[in-house]
Design a protein around this motif. Structure first.
Motif, PDB file in Angstrom:
ATOM      1  N   GLN A 104      27.264 -71.804 126.798  1.00 19.62           N
ATOM      2  CA  GLN A 104      26.477 -70.970 125.889  1.00 19.62           C
ATOM      3  C   GLN A 104      25.483 -70.116 126.679  1.00 19.62           C
ATOM      4  OE1 GLN A 104      26.726 -70.511 122.501  1.00 19.62           O
ATOM      5  NE2 GLN A 104      25.217 -68.892 122.792  1.00 19.62           N
ATOM      6  N   THR A 105      24.855 -70.715 127.676  1.00 23.83           N
ATOM      7  CA  THR A 105      23.920 -69.976 128.513  1.00 23.83           C
ATOM      8  C   THR A 105      24.622 -68.812 129.199  1.00 23.83           C
ATOM      9  OG1 THR A 105      22.582 -71.957 128.874  1.00 23.83           O
ATOM     10  CG2 THR A 105      22.322 -70.170 130.478  1.00 23.83           C
ATOM     11  N   LEU A 106      25.806 -69.066 129.748  1.00 23.39           N
ATOM     12  CA  LEU A 106      26.558 -68.007 130.420  1.00 23.39           C
ATOM     13  C   LEU A 106      27.030 -66.944 129.428  1.00 23.39           C
ATOM     14  CD1 LEU A 106      28.442 -70.258 132.942  1.00 23.39           C
ATOM     15  CD2 LEU A 106      26.712 -68.543 133.488  1.00 23.39           C
ATOM     16  N   HIS A 107      27.338 -67.339 128.210  1.00 24.07           N
ATOM     17  CA  HIS A 107      27.671 -66.360 127.165  1.00 24.07           C
ATOM     18  C   HIS A 107      26.459 -65.464 126.896  1.00 24.07           C
ATOM     19  CE1 HIS A 107      29.113 -64.576 123.450  1.00 24.07           C
ATOM     20  NE2 HIS A 107      27.991 -64.958 122.883  1.00 24.07           N
ATOM     21  N   ASN A 108      25.266 -66.073 126.831  1.00 20.42           N
ATOM     22  CA  ASN A 108      24.044 -65.298 126.603  1.00 20.42           C
ATOM     23  C   ASN A 108      23.782 -64.330 127.758  1.00 20.42           C
ATOM     24  OD1 ASN A 108      23.797 -66.765 124.252  1.00 20.42           O
ATOM     25  ND2 ASN A 108      22.185 -68.093 125.023  1.00 20.42           N
ATOM     26  N   ILE A 109      24.066 -64.777 128.977  1.00 20.63           N
ATOM     27  CA  ILE A 109      23.909 -63.906 130.139  1.00 20.63           C
ATOM     28  C   ILE A 109      24.891 -62.739 130.059  1.00 20.63           C
ATOM     29  CG2 ILE A 109      24.275 -63.780 132.646  1.00 20.63           C
ATOM     30  CD1 ILE A 109      23.096 -66.663 132.747  1.00 20.63           C
ATOM     31  N   LYS A 110      26.133 -63.041 129.698  1.00 23.55           N
ATOM     32  CA  LYS A 110      27.141 -61.984 129.575  1.00 23.55           C
ATOM     33  C   LYS A 110      26.698 -60.934 128.556  1.00 23.55           C
ATOM     34  CE  LYS A 110      31.972 -61.195 128.376  1.00 23.55           C
ATOM     35  NZ  LYS A 110      33.221 -61.822 127.926  1.00 23.55           N
ATOM     36  N   THR A 111      26.178 -61.381 127.429  1.00 23.91           N
ATOM     37  CA  THR A 111      25.701 -60.458 126.398  1.00 23.91           C
ATOM     38  C   THR A 111      24.564 -59.597 126.929  1.00 23.91           C
ATOM     39  OG1 THR A 111      26.377 -61.980 124.653  1.00 23.91           O
ATOM     40  CG2 THR A 111      24.734 -60.315 124.070  1.00 23.91           C
ATOM     41  N   ALA A 112      23.613 -60.219 127.636  1.00 27.48           N
ATOM     42  CA  ALA A 112      22.479 -59.468 128.197  1.00 27.48           C
ATOM     43  C   ALA A 112      22.958 -58.441 129.218  1.00 27.48           C
ATOM     44  CB  ALA A 112      21.473 -60.432 128.826  1.00 27.48           C
ATOM     45  N   LEU A 113      23.908 -58.827 130.058  1.00 27.02           N
ATOM     46  CA  LEU A 113      24.452 -57.895 131.041  1.00 27.02           C
ATOM     47  C   LEU A 113      25.121 -56.706 130.363  1.00 27.02           C
ATOM     48  CD1 LEU A 113      26.031 -60.384 133.612  1.00 27.02           C
ATOM     49  CD2 LEU A 113      24.104 -58.835 134.033  1.00 27.02           C
ATOM     50  N   GLN A 114      25.920 -56.990 129.355  1.00 26.05           N
ATOM     51  CA  GLN A 114      26.618 -55.915 128.646  1.00 26.05           C
ATOM     52  C   GLN A 114      25.634 -54.952 127.992  1.00 26.05           C
ATOM     53  OE1 GLN A 114      29.180 -58.311 126.156  1.00 26.05           O
ATOM     54  NE2 GLN A 114      30.893 -58.095 127.580  1.00 26.05           N
ATOM     55  N   GLU A 115      24.574 -55.486 127.412  1.00 25.74           N
ATOM     56  CA  GLU A 115      23.569 -54.631 126.786  1.00 25.74           C
ATOM     57  C   GLU A 115      22.856 -53.750 127.804  1.00 25.74           C
ATOM     58  OE1 GLU A 115      21.113 -57.305 124.520  1.00 25.74           O
ATOM     59  OE2 GLU A 115      22.671 -57.629 123.020  1.00 25.74           O
ATOM     60  N   ALA A 116      22.819 -54.214 129.075  1.00 28.05           N
ATOM     61  CA  ALA A 116      22.177 -53.438 130.141  1.00 28.05           C
ATOM     62  C   ALA A 116      23.183 -52.565 130.894  1.00 28.05           C
ATOM     63  CB  ALA A 116      21.466 -54.381 131.111  1.00 28.05           C
ATOM     64  N   GLY A 117      24.439 -52.569 130.444  1.00 24.84           N
ATOM     65  CA  GLY A 117      25.455 -51.733 131.081  1.00 24.84           C
ATOM     66  C   GLY A 117      26.129 -52.369 132.277  1.00 24.84           C
ATOM     67  N   ALA A 118      26.077 -53.691 132.399  1.00 22.58           N
ATOM     68  CA  ALA A 118      26.701 -54.390 133.523  1.00 22.58           C
ATOM     69  C   ALA A 118      27.772 -55.349 133.000  1.00 22.58           C
ATOM     70  CB  ALA A 118      25.649 -55.143 134.330  1.00 22.58           C
ATOM     71  N   ARG A 119      28.474 -55.986 133.938  1.00 25.97           N
ATOM     72  CA  ARG A 119      29.541 -56.923 133.596  1.00 25.97           C
ATOM     73  C   ARG A 119      29.371 -58.208 134.389  1.00 25.97           C
ATOM     74  NH1 ARG A 119      34.393 -54.170 135.912  1.00 25.97           N
ATOM     75  NH2 ARG A 119      32.866 -54.012 137.554  1.00 25.97           N
ATOM     76  N   MET A 120      30.056 -59.264 133.958  1.00 32.17           N
ATOM     77  CA  MET A 120      30.024 -60.532 134.687  1.00 32.17           C
ATOM     78  C   MET A 120      30.567 -60.331 136.111  1.00 32.17           C
ATOM     79  SD  MET A 120      28.692 -62.917 132.782  1.00 32.17           S
ATOM     80  CE  MET A 120      29.284 -64.569 133.063  1.00 32.17           C
ATOM     81  N   GLU A 121      31.517 -59.436 136.280  1.00 32.45           N
ATOM     82  CA  GLU A 121      32.096 -59.181 137.597  1.00 32.45           C
ATOM     83  C   GLU A 121      31.075 -58.587 138.561  1.00 32.45           C
ATOM     84  OE1 GLU A 121      35.279 -59.131 134.523  1.00 32.45           O
ATOM     85  OE2 GLU A 121      33.396 -58.051 134.715  1.00 32.45           O
ATOM     86  N   ASP A 122      29.973 -58.070 138.042  1.00 27.14           N
ATOM     87  CA  ASP A 122      28.936 -57.473 138.878  1.00 27.14           C
ATOM     88  C   ASP A 122      27.922 -58.500 139.394  1.00 27.14           C
ATOM     89  OD1 ASP A 122      30.019 -54.917 138.387  1.00 27.14           O
ATOM     90  OD2 ASP A 122      28.877 -54.760 136.525  1.00 27.14           O
ATOM     91  N   VAL A 123      28.019 -59.741 138.916  1.00 26.02           N
ATOM     92  CA  VAL A 123      27.037 -60.771 139.279  1.00 26.02           C
ATOM     93  C   VAL A 123      27.146 -61.101 140.762  1.00 26.02           C
ATOM     94  CG1 VAL A 123      26.383 -63.202 138.930  1.00 26.02           C
ATOM     95  CG2 VAL A 123      26.921 -61.735 136.964  1.00 26.02           C
ATOM     96  N   VAL A 124      25.989 -61.148 141.418  1.00 27.97           N
ATOM     97  CA  VAL A 124      25.928 -61.456 142.844  1.00 27.97           C
ATOM     98  C   VAL A 124      25.585 -62.924 143.066  1.00 27.97           C
ATOM     99  CG1 VAL A 124      24.704 -60.950 144.992  1.00 27.97           C
ATOM    100  CG2 VAL A 124      25.278 -59.098 143.418  1.00 27.97           C
ATOM    101  N   ARG A 125      24.670 -63.459 142.266  1.00 24.11           N
ATOM    102  CA  ARG A 125      24.237 -64.841 142.468  1.00 24.11           C
ATOM    103  C   ARG A 125      23.812 -65.446 141.135  1.00 24.11           C
ATOM    104  NH1 ARG A 125      19.194 -65.942 146.252  1.00 24.11           N
ATOM    105  NH2 ARG A 125      18.125 -64.925 144.539  1.00 24.11           N
TER     106      ARG A 125
END
Length: 98
Positions: free
Chosen positions: A38-59
């Motif tokens: 669920q936490t990672l789903h929330n992160i994915k949503t936040a990234l998408q709203e900021a114009g980023a993707r999970m594939e862009d995660v560095v750390r």
């Protein structure tokens, strides 16, 4: 004081302070695996709203109270399962979970 889960500075998006909250704002029921997903789903949503993707995660970082209990309970497994679906789309780039 306001709260922003994700902040974009130039071409970098910082995500912080994410928990296993559901759409109702309450922590979801379930074990560490369910809460990590669920936490990672929330992160994915936040990234998408900021114009980023999970594939862009560095750390990523995961904070736990009892590491011996939590490592066997699903946090790392949740990270692997969330990033495994996107690994084939990365064309050889490594997924960003440490």
């Amino acid at each position: 004081m306001g709260y922003s889960r994700a902040v974009r500075v130039g071409n970098v998006v910082h995500v912080s302070g994410t928990t296993a909250t559901g759409e109702d704002g309450k922590i979801i029921e379930g074990d560490a695996y369910a809460q990590a997903r669920q936490t990672l789903h929330n992160i994915k949503t936040a990234l998408q709203e900021a114009g980023a993707r999970m594939e862009d995660v560095v750390r990523t970082r995961m904070y736990v109270v009892d590491i011996a209990r939590e490592l066997g309970a699903g946090g790392p497994r949740a990270r692997r399962s969330v990033w495994s679906y996107s690994a084939s789309d990365q064309h050889g780039r490594g997924a960003g979970a440490d």
